[in-house]
Scaffold this motif. Sequence first.
Motif, short mmCIF file in Angstrom:
data_model
loop_
_atom_site.label_atom_id
_atom_site.label_comp_id
_atom_site.label_asym_id
_atom_site.label_seq_id
_atom_site.Cartn_x
_atom_site.Cartn_y
_atom_site.Cartn_z
N SER A 169 -43.73 -46.08 42.59
CA SER A 169 -42.99 -44.91 43.54
C SER A 169 -42.58 -43.97 42.37
O SER A 169 -42.51 -44.11 41.35
CB SER A 169 -41.90 -45.90 43.95
OG SER A 169 -42.33 -46.74 44.78
N CYS A 170 -42.23 -42.71 43.11
CA CYS A 170 -41.60 -41.69 42.14
C CYS A 170 -40.66 -41.09 43.10
O CYS A 170 -40.74 -40.85 44.16
CB CYS A 170 -42.92 -40.75 41.93
SG CYS A 170 -41.95 -39.26 41.27
N CYS A 224 -45.63 -39.21 37.60
CA CYS A 224 -45.51 -38.52 38.72
C CYS A 224 -45.37 -37.05 38.33
O CYS A 224 -44.84 -36.66 37.35
CB CYS A 224 -44.20 -39.05 39.25
SG CYS A 224 -43.87 -38.53 40.91
N ASN A 225 -46.07 -36.30 39.14
CA ASN A 225 -45.87 -34.89 38.95
C ASN A 225 -45.55 -34.04 40.25
O ASN A 225 -46.04 -34.43 41.19
CB ASN A 225 -47.23 -34.66 38.58
CG ASN A 225 -47.52 -32.87 38.66
OD1 ASN A 225 -47.96 -32.36 39.45
ND2 ASN A 225 -47.18 -32.17 37.42
N LEU A 226 -44.72 -33.14 40.13
CA LEU A 226 -44.22 -32.13 40.94
C LEU A 226 -44.57 -30.74 40.74
O LEU A 226 -44.12 -30.22 39.64
CB LEU A 226 -42.93 -32.60 41.27
CG LEU A 226 -42.12 -31.73 42.51
CD1 LEU A 226 -41.06 -32.58 43.18
CD2 LEU A 226 -41.85 -30.35 42.06
N LEU A 227 -45.12 -30.00 41.55
CA LEU A 227 -45.40 -28.52 41.46
C LEU A 227 -44.44 -27.85 42.50
O LEU A 227 -44.45 -28.04 43.71
CB LEU A 227 -47.03 -28.03 42.08
CG LEU A 227 -47.27 -26.66 41.67
CD1 LEU A 227 -47.00 -26.19 40.31
CD2 LEU A 227 -48.60 -26.30 42.18
N GLY A 236 -42.47 -36.96 35.28
CA GLY A 236 -41.79 -37.97 35.05
C GLY A 236 -42.14 -38.55 33.73
O GLY A 236 -43.11 -38.14 32.78
N GLN A 237 -41.36 -39.59 33.41
CA GLN A 237 -41.38 -40.29 31.91
C GLN A 237 -42.79 -41.30 31.82
O GLN A 237 -43.15 -41.69 30.93
CB GLN A 237 -40.18 -41.05 31.69
CG GLN A 237 -40.24 -42.44 32.33
CD GLN A 237 -39.83 -42.41 33.66
OE1 GLN A 237 -39.37 -41.24 34.40
NE2 GLN A 237 -40.07 -43.61 34.37
#
Length: 115
Positions: free
Chosen positions: A21-22, A95-98, A106-107
């Motif tokens: 989960s992120c 986790c990655n967000l664009l 994320g870490q």
Amino acid sequence: QVQLVESGGGLVQAGGSLRLSCAASGNIFRVDVMGWYRQAPGKQRELVASVSSGGATYYADSVKGRSTISRDNAKNMVYLQMSSLKPEDTAVYYCNLLQRGIMYWGQGTQVTVSS
């Protein structure tokens, strides 16, 4: 500023399942893509799966057929469900967000699959 926090990693047996989960928070205005990368010891970071704002999904060949990425836009969360896990899935998952051309990370959360 955007913050991403992963959870759900751990130690599982080969053939088992896991859901990562992120949770995204902060200055979120328009999310173009959310996804998961992973990096194993001695290997480059690779894209595992992603989902766009329009719902288009991508899966790496190595996980296609046994992974599902999903997104809850209302809660700003993204999930990665993995089954039939293999020792080669062992890695730190990020986790990655664009958003507006900027990538946020994320870490990372450790996934270890025992043989």
